[in-house]
Design an enzyme around this catalytic site. Structure first.
Site, mmCIF file in Angstrom:
data_model
loop_
_atom_site.group_PDB
_atom_site.id
_atom_site.type_symbol
_atom_site.label_atom_id
_atom_site.label_comp_id
_atom_site.label_asym_id
_atom_site.label_seq_id
_atom_site.Cartn_x
_atom_site.Cartn_y
_atom_site.Cartn_z
ATOM 1 N N SER A 7 97.731 80.773 -23.305
ATOM 2 C CA SER A 7 96.434 80.814 -23.287
ATOM 3 C C SER A 7 95.908 79.851 -24.478
ATOM 4 O O SER A 7 96.528 79.627 -25.618
ATOM 5 C CB SER A 7 96.122 82.343 -24.023
ATOM 6 O OG SER A 7 94.700 82.283 -24.220
ATOM 7 N N ILE A 54 91.491 75.721 -33.326
ATOM 8 C CA ILE A 54 90.361 75.572 -32.503
ATOM 9 C C ILE A 54 89.318 76.577 -32.784
ATOM 10 O O ILE A 54 88.093 76.232 -32.918
ATOM 11 C CB ILE A 54 90.835 75.709 -31.080
ATOM 12 C CG1 ILE A 54 91.841 74.785 -30.584
ATOM 13 C CG2 ILE A 54 89.213 75.663 -29.984
ATOM 14 C CD1 ILE A 54 91.392 73.404 -30.694
ATOM 15 N N CYS A 110 96.313 85.307 -33.338
ATOM 16 C CA CYS A 110 95.583 84.086 -33.284
ATOM 17 C C CYS A 110 95.690 83.876 -34.933
ATOM 18 O O CYS A 110 95.129 84.467 -35.793
ATOM 19 C CB CYS A 110 94.361 84.103 -32.780
ATOM 20 S SG CYS A 110 93.528 82.414 -33.079
#
Lengths: 284, 241
Positions: A7, A54, A110
């Protein structure tokens, strides 16, 4: 063994020719609200890897479902949607809006945003109530005992595991300041492979759930090593950046690696997989 | 994406010094040179990630790139010699629009890289203004015969006269100064990129008021579109970890 993308490592709408090489395309993580992501610089090369921060840039749930998902369906590639959020209800609400996709991957790991307050098992349980789609829990190897987390999400209703996410890390520029604007980022690439192999191995033994293995896979031999540790499928991440033809290449190399190992398919080595800790206890 | 999804291997045909820079020549193979200002991802030997370079020259059968050796990746590229091979992907992104009436090419430092090929594609020897930080760097002006050259502390923006269709490439402060002077200029920007085709989300720049990927939107953009390049987004080559 299916070959997916990790992903966040491919935009299928920007590069459909790359996505069509995959057995399934995994979207960038979708959060309830749109996120612009972190300020640049967002990436930095390191020894044997790279950092990214990101920051889950994505159009948000509403626009993803209305605009992106219909266009992704036109690609003709099975879709996995990566779901993220900041509490169990965030994840569950997105899951309840998803249909006609192959699977949901819950991004529980994450490294570039503040973590959800709820535990991985709570999030999986909430999503289990919200959807009947296959749920893959993406876990971090940063946890002291990833197998324990794997057992907990399995008990909460996860159908599979995605292992591993990037690991939080830092790189300094020539002025000894963090190379990324966020400071830290997620380490990916070759450097992760031994860590990922271990996580796959212990989670396979702990749960027996189907596992998508990822972390530094560059070749068919790498993919076969993941199978030997218990992965049913693999995902390619950082290698896509330098080689957008990697899915087709790795698939071809995997067949050759199987032949060299004297097995017909990667499943043949997976069936023998044991955790290294267990292996060690077996008398000679 | 270019017609081939996979990077192809290309033999180095030559490597020559141009001032402090290296002009790296590769066999063209099946690659298209693309539009001026488009870029190619060049494998940096021994490094994980390829590096983005705009095409500098397109001699018959070759593609030539101007490389400034300021980090391990660019140093490895400058160390290549004839017969060595590297993987190349491209052309990528959007280049300069060539439908201009009075072109003026403006370059700063390593930012002169796309201008020789741009001049060739425009035809008719368009005027060019090039700025460098030293006389040694200014030797690279030989790549654009007939250009007007200034060296620090003189800035190229001091010499831009009104009435031209400015096509520029250079460091961010120069591009911002050019944008302020010439709101209709076409500017080639630079950012750290891991992939060059929209996969890594690393190369974002503030475009039209939002963070967007430079590799897909640019690297050449109309001056008005870049509202602000975050000051921290240093050139790829200078930012290698």
């Amino acid at each position: 063994m299916r070959i997916l993308n990790a992903s966040g490592c491919l935009d299928a709408l920007a590069a459909p020719e790359v996505a069509r090489q995959l057995d399934a395309f995994v979207t960038k993580t979708v959060t309830p609200l749109p996120r612009e992501g972190n300020a640049p610089p967002r990436i930095a090369e390191t020894a044997h890897g790279m950092l990214n921060a990101i920051g889950l840039a994505n159009p948000g749930r509403e626009r993803f479902l209305a605009e992106h998902l219909p266009r992704l369906r036109e690609l003709g590639v099975p879709l996995w949607v990566s779901v993220g959020g900041f509490c169990a209800a965030d994840y569950a609400e997105t899951c309840s809006g998803l249909a006609n996709i192959e699977a949901v991957e819950l991004n529980l790991s994450c490294p570039n945003v503040d973590e959800a307050a709820d535990s991985a098992a709570e999030i999986v349980a909430a999503c289990r109530r919200a959807t009947e789609l296959p749920l893959y829990a993406k876990l971090s190897a940063a946890h002291p005992d990833v197998a324990e987390v794997a057992r907990a999400v399995a008990a909460a209703g996860a159908d599979g595991l995605s292992l591993i996410n990037t690991l939080r890390a830092v790189a300094l520029d020539k002025h000894l300041r963090p190379a990324l604007a966020r400071g830290s980022g997620g380490l990916s690439g070759l450097a992760l492979k031994p860590i990922a192999l271990h996580a796959v191995s212990v989670c396979h033994e702990a749960t027996g759930l189907p596992i998508v293995g990822m972390g530094g896979i560059e070749s068919g031999r790498d993919a076969l090593e993941f199978a030997a540790c218990g992965a049913r499928d693999v995902a390619l991440g950082t290698v896509l950046f330098s080689d957008p033809g990697a899915p087709a290449r790795v698939r071809a190399e995997l067949a050759a690696a199987c032949a060299e190992a004297g097995v017909a398919t990667p499943d043949d080595v997976r069936s023998l997989a044991k955790s290294p800790e267990t292996e060690r206890k077996v008398p000679a | 994406m270019p017609s081939s999804v996979s990077p192809s291997r290309h033999r180095v045909t030559g490597s020559e010094w141009v001032g402090p820079y290296t002009l790296l020549r590769l066999e063209r193979g099946e690659l298209e040179p693309g539009a001026p200002g488009q870029f190619f991802m060049l494998e940096a030997p021994g490094r994980l990630l390829p590096r983005p370079f705009s095409l500098c020259l397109a001699p018959p059968g070759e593609l030539a790139f101007l490389v400034d050796p300021i980090g391990p990746g660019t140093e490895a590229l400058c160390a290549l010699g004839p017969g060595d091979e590297i993987h190349v992907l491209g052309p990528l992104g959007h280049g300069y629009r060539l439908d201009v009436e009075r072109p003026l090419l403006v370059g700063g430092g390593i930012g002169i890289a796309p201008l020789p090929y741009l001049a060739e594609q425009l035809g008719g020897s368009p005027p060019a203004l090039l700025g460098f930080r030293s006389d040694e760097h200014a030797e690279a002006a030989a790549l654009l015969p007939g250009s007007e050259v200034v060296v620090d502390p003189v800035l190229v923006t001091e010499l831009i006269e009104p009435g031209y269709d400015v096509m520029a490439c250079g460091p961010e402060p120069m591009l911002h100064a050019v944008a302020a002077l010439c709101p209709t200029a076409q500017l080639a920007w630079e950012a750290r990129m891991a992939c060059g085709y929209g996969a890594c989300y690393g190369c974002v720049v503030e475009i039209d008021g939002a963070l967007k990927r430079l590799c897909l939107e640019g690297p050449v953009l109309d001056a008005a579109r870049v509202t602000k390049v975050r000051a921290s987004n240093k050139l790829l080559q200078g930012a290698e970890a």
